[in-house]
Design an enzyme around this catalytic site. Structure first.
Site, PDB file in Angstrom:
ATOM      1  CB  CYS A 136      11.853  -6.501   9.826  1.00  0.00           C
ATOM      2  SG  CYS A 136      12.924  -5.254   9.155  1.00  0.00           S
ATOM      3  CG  HIS A 152      13.027   0.696  12.125  1.00  0.00           C
ATOM      4  ND1 HIS A 152      12.125  -0.134  11.488  1.00  0.00           N
ATOM      5  CD2 HIS A 152      12.287   1.565  12.840  1.00  0.00           C
ATOM      6  CE1 HIS A 152      10.891   0.220  11.808  1.00  0.00           C
ATOM      7  NE2 HIS A 152      10.958   1.252  12.624  1.00  0.00           N
ATOM      8  CD  GLU A 182       8.476   3.231  14.316  1.00  0.00           C
ATOM      9  OE1 GLU A 182       8.593   2.302  13.521  1.00  0.00           O
ATOM     10  OE2 GLU A 182       7.547   4.067  14.249  1.00  0.00           O
ATOM     11  CG  ASN A 195       5.012  -3.778   2.273  1.00  0.00           C
ATOM     12  OD1 ASN A 195       4.984  -2.724   1.646  1.00  0.00           O
ATOM     13  ND2 ASN A 195       3.929  -4.495   2.519  1.00  0.00           N
ATOM     14  CB  ALA A 226      -0.941  -0.015   1.197  1.00  0.00           C
ATOM     15  N   GLY A 227       2.150   1.133   0.007  1.00  0.00           N
ATOM     16  CA  GLY A 227       3.004   2.329  -0.015  1.00  0.00           C
ATOM     17  C   GLY A 227       2.770   3.233   1.180  1.00  0.00           C
ATOM     18  CG  ASN A 230       9.941   0.818   4.156  1.00  0.00           C
ATOM     19  OD1 ASN A 230      10.504   0.395   3.158  1.00  0.00           O
ATOM     20  ND2 ASN A 230       9.293   0.044   5.012  1.00  0.00           N
ATOM     21  CB  ALA A 236       6.420   2.660   5.469  1.00  0.00           C
ATOM     22  NE  ARG A 288       4.468  -1.327  11.860  1.00  0.00           N
ATOM     23  CZ  ARG A 288       5.507  -2.137  12.033  1.00  0.00           C
ATOM     24  NH1 ARG A 288       6.674  -1.824  11.518  1.00  0.00           N
ATOM     25  NH2 ARG A 288       5.405  -3.248  12.740  1.00  0.00           N
TER      26      ARG A 288
HETATM   27  O1  SUG Z   1       7.316   0.151   9.463  1.00  0.00           O
HETATM   28  N1  SUG Z   1       6.707  -1.437   6.396  1.00  0.00           N
HETATM   29  C1  SUG Z   1       7.275  -1.480   7.725  1.00  0.00           C
HETATM   30  C2  SUG Z   1       8.545  -2.287   7.700  1.00  0.00           C
HETATM   31  C3  SUG Z   1       9.085  -2.511   9.085  1.00  0.00           C
HETATM   32  C4  SUG Z   1      10.434  -3.117   9.078  1.00  0.00           C
HETATM   33  N2  SUG Z   1      10.870  -3.350  10.420  1.00  0.00           N
HETATM   34  C5  SUG Z   1      12.132  -3.192  10.857  1.00  0.00           C
HETATM   35  N3  SUG Z   1      13.042  -2.568  10.196  1.00  0.00           N
HETATM   36  N4  SUG Z   1      12.395  -3.638  12.038  1.00  0.00           N
HETATM   37  C6  SUG Z   1       7.548  -0.078   8.274  1.00  0.00           C
HETATM   38  O2  SUG Z   1       8.020   0.756   7.509  1.00  0.00           O
HETATM   39  C7  SUG Z   1       4.965  -0.994   4.740  1.00  0.00           C
HETATM   40  C8  SUG Z   1       3.501  -1.313   4.586  1.00  0.00           C
HETATM   41  C9  SUG Z   1       2.960  -0.919   3.247  1.00  0.00           C
HETATM   42  O3  SUG Z   1       3.464   0.007   2.617  1.00  0.00           O
HETATM   43  O4  SUG Z   1       1.979  -1.572   2.786  1.00  0.00           O
HETATM   44  C10 SUG Z   1       5.439  -1.010   6.179  1.00  0.00           C
HETATM   45  O5  SUG Z   1       4.712  -0.674   7.082  1.00  0.00           O
END
Ligand code: SUG
Length: 450
Positions: free
Chosen positions: A373, A254, A179, A367, A24-25, A30, A27, A143
């Site tokens: 993770c 992170h 987090e 994602n 779903a983009g 990220n 974050a 989240r």
């Molecule tokens: O919080 N991705 C998560 C990935 C978390 C990774 N965790 C660690 N590094 N410990 C985040 O960015 C993407 C969901 C989306 O775009 O559909 C997302 O939430």
């Protein structure tokens, strides 16, 4: 205090990929999540990839646990935001008027249990119990929907009050942006030596400087300090280090995307910390055992390659003979500079890393979630392992049961336009209801609690 330190063992609790896993983009900062927005996801494949990672680590002799996914779509969250009518009407109306909200309440992001919370082993805590704080995850809406259920799941599994204690989620406000374990590393010597806790933050809520410019810093110093206080950790046991803002701006959202520690080893990229030398000096001063820093310079692996391959989002696991195994995502093998560094520098170098295992977790990787993770590390004594509630320690039978459960309930195709399908919500609840029986956690989901 624990009297049998040699029975201490790290159990990795992996999050099961939920039935609504999608792209779903959501974050910001990220890069993988941002790049893969709108892609068709395969929740079944994602869940099976996760289970295969757990199974191969179990087979290799590591202790493996499992945590259930969350109730999604979170229709209750949509109702709180003013949508009304039957469940189908709420979903249809959200799809029409606020598709971005529908996507958020469908996210299977709880699979990344490194963000579920922060854990302190009993050995390091003044009351000799294992301490837990669920992360507030307030920096994104999708989240932010996790901590309540996370708290219930952790309390259901780590229920025994003699051994486990649970703290409240920090106030869900930017000053205490938390987090969880993704920004926390425990370093120690072998066999039950007390640990030094490295908390890495992206910004200070009060009087900060050197902040990233492009992407948000998700962890504050104030949040890390509050968690350390809750857990009774003293100044002598803690090091607080700022993440390099340039790394955050390059997609390191992170610390576990740029560093991983285990035992006395800290494997990190040159750009991980704003004050690299100061961080190492403080760790050295506080640790009983000499620190073994394994530094990867930019000349070997650029920040861009580190983020694209997730080399540092590997699991670093201890073996009985004192060596360590690095569990890397498949993307590391596909990146020439990274793979060369793994072979010629990490494996051949003068450090305990003696083996590399490559795992395919592509559904999660798209994602932004690598092997590290997907797991929450919980160091437990034998007595604490015996005091766990539920059927959450993986063995062959549980692996078979979970694999069959995924094959029975999961779709192999999920596009953004499928999220409003009321049938998906029904399938998901049916799957989760069965899962809590399978894992014997009792009722943990809102739909089970009424
Ligand atoms: O919080 N991705 C998560 C990935 C978390 C990774 N965790 C660690 N590094 N410990 C985040 O960015 C993407 C969901 C989306 O775009 O559909 C997302 O939430």
């Amino acid at each position: 205090m624990n009297t049998q330190p040699s029975s201490l063992r790290e159990v990795n609790f992996d999050g099961l990929v939920g039935p609504t896993h999608n792209y779903a983009g959501l974050a910001a900062g990220n890069l993988a999540s941002m790049r893969h927005e709108g892609l068709v996801a395969n929740p079944k494949e994602g869940a099976l990839q996760g289970l295969l990672k757990m199974k191969s680590l179990l087979d290799a002799g590591y202790a493996q646990g499992v945590l259930p996914p969350q109730q999604r779509p979170d229709i209750g969250a949509l109702r709180d935001l003013g949508f009304s009518g039957s469940n189908s009407e709420v979903l249809a109306s959200a799809a029409r008027k606020a598709p971005q909200l529908l996507r958020a309440v469908c996210s299977a992001s709880s699979m990344w249990t490194a963000n579920a919370g922060t854990v302190t082993p009993s050995l390091d805590a003044p009351d000799g119990r294992v301490h837990f704080t669920p992360a507030n995850l307030q920096s994104s809406f999708h989240r932010f929907l996790e901590p309540q259920t996370t708290g219930r799941v952790l309390q259901a599994i780590f229920r025994n009050e003699q051994h486990f204690t649970h703290h409240p989620v920090l106030p869900a406000t930017p000053a205490f942006s938390d987090e969880g374990a993704a920004n926390h590393t425990r370093l120690c010597g072998e066999h039950g030596e007390p640990g030094v806790h490295l908390f890495v933050y992206g910004r200070k809520a009060f009087g900060g400087e050197h902040e990233p410019r492009r992407y948000p810093a998700r962890q504050t110093l104030e949040a890390s300090q509050a968690v350390a206080r809750q857990h009774g950790l003293t100044e002598a046991q803690t090091v607080f280090a700022q993440q390099h803002p340039d790394a955050i701006d390059a997609g390191v959202f992170h610390n576990d995307v740029i560093a991983v520690g285990n035992g006395a080893v800290l494997l990190y990229h040159e750009m991980a910390f704003l004050d690299e030398q100061g961080t190492l000096d403080e760790l050295r001063a506080k640790m009983v055992t000499p620190l073994i820093p394994v530094r990867v310079p930019v000349e070997a692996v650029s920040l861009e390659d580190a983020v694209a391959s997730y080399l540092f989002n590997s699991q670093l696991l201890s073996n009985p003979d004192g060596t360590m195994t690095l569990v890397v995502p498949g993307e590391c093998q596909e990146n020439e500079a990274v793979w060369r560094t793994v072979q010629n520098y990490l494996l051949a170098g003068n450090n305990p890393i003696s083996e590399v295992i490559v795992k395919d977790v592509k559904q999660s990787m798209r994602n932004g979630g690598g092997p590290a993770c997907l797991r929450l590390r919980v160091v437990l004594t034998e007595a604490e392992r015996a005091a766990l509630s539920g059927r959450v320690l993986l063995d062959n039978a549980l692996y078979e049961d979970l694999t069959a459960w995924v094959n029975r309930h999961y779709r192999d195709r999920l596009a953004p336009e499928d999220l409003a399908d009321p049938q998906l919500a029904k399938e998901s609840l049916a799957a989760l209801d069965e899962l809590t029986q399978l894992l014997r956690t009792g009722s943990v989901y809102p739909f089970q609690l009424g």
